[in-house]
Design a protein around this motif. Structure first.
Motif, PDB file in Angstrom:
ATOM      1  N   MET A   1       0.843  -1.164   0.000  1.00  0.00           N
ATOM      2  CA  MET A   1       0.000   0.000   0.000  1.00  0.00           C
ATOM      3  C   MET A   1       0.896   1.236   0.000  1.00  0.00           C
ATOM      4  SD  MET A   1      -2.559   1.628   2.824  1.00  0.00           S
ATOM      5  CE  MET A   1      -3.473   0.209   3.192  1.00  0.00           C
ATOM      6  N   ARG A   2       0.543   2.203  -0.781  1.00  0.00           N
ATOM      7  CA  ARG A   2       1.309   3.438  -0.874  1.00  0.00           C
ATOM      8  C   ARG A   2       0.624   4.518  -0.057  1.00  0.00           C
ATOM      9  NH1 ARG A   2       3.304   6.373  -6.361  1.00  0.00           N
ATOM     10  NH2 ARG A   2       5.040   7.355  -5.333  1.00  0.00           N
ATOM     11  N   LYS A   3       1.421   5.281   0.686  1.00  0.00           N
ATOM     12  CA  LYS A   3       0.890   6.376   1.479  1.00  0.00           C
ATOM     13  C   LYS A   3       1.863   7.533   1.381  1.00  0.00           C
ATOM     14  CE  LYS A   3      -0.817   7.533   6.042  1.00  0.00           C
ATOM     15  NZ  LYS A   3      -1.061   7.067   7.397  1.00  0.00           N
ATOM     16  N   ASP A  14       4.943   6.732  12.004  1.00  0.00           N
ATOM     17  CA  ASP A  14       3.918   5.759  11.616  1.00  0.00           C
ATOM     18  C   ASP A  14       4.443   4.335  11.848  1.00  0.00           C
ATOM     19  OD1 ASP A  14       2.079   4.080  10.407  1.00  0.00           O
ATOM     20  OD2 ASP A  14       1.836   5.358   8.640  1.00  0.00           O
ATOM     21  N   PRO A  15       3.893   3.602  12.812  1.00  0.00           N
ATOM     22  CA  PRO A  15       4.381   2.260  13.117  1.00  0.00           C
ATOM     23  C   PRO A  15       4.078   1.234  12.017  1.00  0.00           C
ATOM     24  CG  PRO A  15       2.439   2.743  14.422  1.00  0.00           C
ATOM     25  CD  PRO A  15       2.803   4.012  13.684  1.00  0.00           C
ATOM     26  N   ALA A  16       3.202   1.582  11.080  1.00  0.00           N
ATOM     27  CA  ALA A  16       2.844   0.641  10.015  1.00  0.00           C
ATOM     28  C   ALA A  16       3.875   0.623   8.885  1.00  0.00           C
ATOM     29  CB  ALA A  16       1.480   1.003   9.447  1.00  0.00           C
ATOM     30  N   VAL A  17       4.754   1.594   8.835  1.00  0.00           N
ATOM     31  CA  VAL A  17       5.736   1.679   7.747  1.00  0.00           C
ATOM     32  C   VAL A  17       6.788   0.590   7.914  1.00  0.00           C
ATOM     33  CG1 VAL A  17       7.500   3.112   6.677  1.00  0.00           C
ATOM     34  CG2 VAL A  17       5.374   4.149   7.425  1.00  0.00           C
ATOM     35  N   GLN A  18       6.989  -0.189   6.852  1.00  0.00           N
ATOM     36  CA  GLN A  18       7.994  -1.249   6.870  1.00  0.00           C
ATOM     37  C   GLN A  18       9.049  -1.064   5.792  1.00  0.00           C
ATOM     38  OE1 GLN A  18       6.006  -5.005   6.607  1.00  0.00           O
ATOM     39  NE2 GLN A  18       4.973  -4.740   8.545  1.00  0.00           N
ATOM     40  N   VAL A  19       8.687  -0.400   4.711  1.00  0.00           N
ATOM     41  CA  VAL A  19       9.608  -0.164   3.599  1.00  0.00           C
ATOM     42  C   VAL A  19       9.495   1.297   3.206  1.00  0.00           C
ATOM     43  CG1 VAL A  19      10.157  -0.744   1.203  1.00  0.00           C
ATOM     44  CG2 VAL A  19       9.356  -2.518   2.752  1.00  0.00           C
ATOM     45  N   VAL A  20      10.633   1.911   2.908  1.00  0.00           N
ATOM     46  CA  VAL A  20      10.646   3.316   2.514  1.00  0.00           C
ATOM     47  C   VAL A  20      11.320   3.448   1.152  1.00  0.00           C
ATOM     48  CG1 VAL A  20      11.431   5.631   3.121  1.00  0.00           C
ATOM     49  CG2 VAL A  20      10.784   4.035   4.925  1.00  0.00           C
ATOM     50  N   GLU A  39      16.074   5.195  13.076  1.00  0.00           N
ATOM     51  CA  GLU A  39      14.776   4.919  13.699  1.00  0.00           C
ATOM     52  C   GLU A  39      14.649   3.431  14.017  1.00  0.00           C
ATOM     53  OE1 GLU A  39      11.207   6.095  15.319  1.00  0.00           O
ATOM     54  OE2 GLU A  39      12.787   7.364  14.549  1.00  0.00           O
ATOM     55  N   GLY A  40      15.284   2.595  13.181  1.00  0.00           N
ATOM     56  CA  GLY A  40      15.388   1.171  13.477  1.00  0.00           C
ATOM     57  C   GLY A  40      14.149   0.336  13.271  1.00  0.00           C
ATOM     58  N   LYS A  41      13.073   0.895  12.766  1.00  0.00           N
ATOM     59  CA  LYS A  41      11.860   0.095  12.637  1.00  0.00           C
ATOM     60  C   LYS A  41      11.593  -0.370  11.216  1.00  0.00           C
ATOM     61  CE  LYS A  41       8.840   4.123  12.407  1.00  0.00           C
ATOM     62  NZ  LYS A  41       7.780   4.825  13.067  1.00  0.00           N
ATOM     63  N   PHE A  42      12.406   0.034  10.262  1.00  0.00           N
ATOM     64  CA  PHE A  42      12.171  -0.321   8.865  1.00  0.00           C
ATOM     65  C   PHE A  42      13.010  -1.533   8.500  1.00  0.00           C
ATOM     66  CE2 PHE A  42      11.446   4.215   9.379  1.00  0.00           C
ATOM     67  CZ  PHE A  42      10.075   4.194   9.222  1.00  0.00           C
ATOM     68  N   VAL A  43      12.624  -2.664   9.027  1.00  0.00           N
ATOM     69  CA  VAL A  43      13.414  -3.881   8.868  1.00  0.00           C
ATOM     70  C   VAL A  43      13.279  -4.500   7.484  1.00  0.00           C
ATOM     71  CG1 VAL A  43      13.411  -4.411  11.307  1.00  0.00           C
ATOM     72  CG2 VAL A  43      11.576  -5.270   9.887  1.00  0.00           C
ATOM     73  N   LEU A  47      14.664   1.739  -0.077  1.00  0.00           N
ATOM     74  CA  LEU A  47      15.002   1.773  -1.492  1.00  0.00           C
ATOM     75  C   LEU A  47      15.484   3.177  -1.832  1.00  0.00           C
ATOM     76  CD1 LEU A  47      14.982   0.602  -4.374  1.00  0.00           C
ATOM     77  CD2 LEU A  47      12.592   1.341  -4.526  1.00  0.00           C
ATOM     78  N   ALA A  48      16.716   3.292  -2.300  1.00  0.00           N
ATOM     79  CA  ALA A  48      17.283   4.589  -2.680  1.00  0.00           C
ATOM     80  C   ALA A  48      17.106   4.785  -4.180  1.00  0.00           C
ATOM     81  CB  ALA A  48      18.753   4.642  -2.301  1.00  0.00           C
TER      82      ALA A  48
END
Length: 64
Positions: A1-3, A14-20, A39-43, A47-48
Motif C-alpha cells: 500500500m502506498r501512502k 507511523d508504526p505501520a511503515v515497513q519499507v521506505v 529509527e530502526g523500525k524499517f526492517v 530503497l534509494a
C-alpha cells in the motif's frame, strides 16, 4: 500500500511503515537514509532512488 506523508517526521512516527522508497535530491538522500535507519523500525528495506551517497566514505557510513 502506498501512502504519502507531509514530512519525514510524520512518516517516521507511523508504526505501520515497513519499507521506505526515498526519492529526494541526491544531496539530501544520505541524511534522510541515516534518519530512517536510525529509527530502526524499517526492517524490510530502504530503497534509494539515486546513488546511495555522494562519496565512498558517506556510502560506507550508511551501510555500516
Amino acid at each position: 500500500m502506498r501512502k504519502l506523508y507531509g514530512s519525514l517526521e510524520e512518516m517516521l512516527k507511523d508504526p505501520a511503515v515497513q519499507v521506505v522508497d526515498v526519492g529526494v535530491p541526491p544531496q539530501a538522500q544520505p541524511e534522510v537514509i541515516r534518519r530512517i535507519v536510525r529509527e530502526g523500525k524499517f526492517v524490510r528495506g530502504v530503497l534509494a532512488q539515486k546513488p546511495l551517497a555522494m562519496s565512498l566514505a558517506e556510502g560506507r557510513e550508511l551501510v555500516e
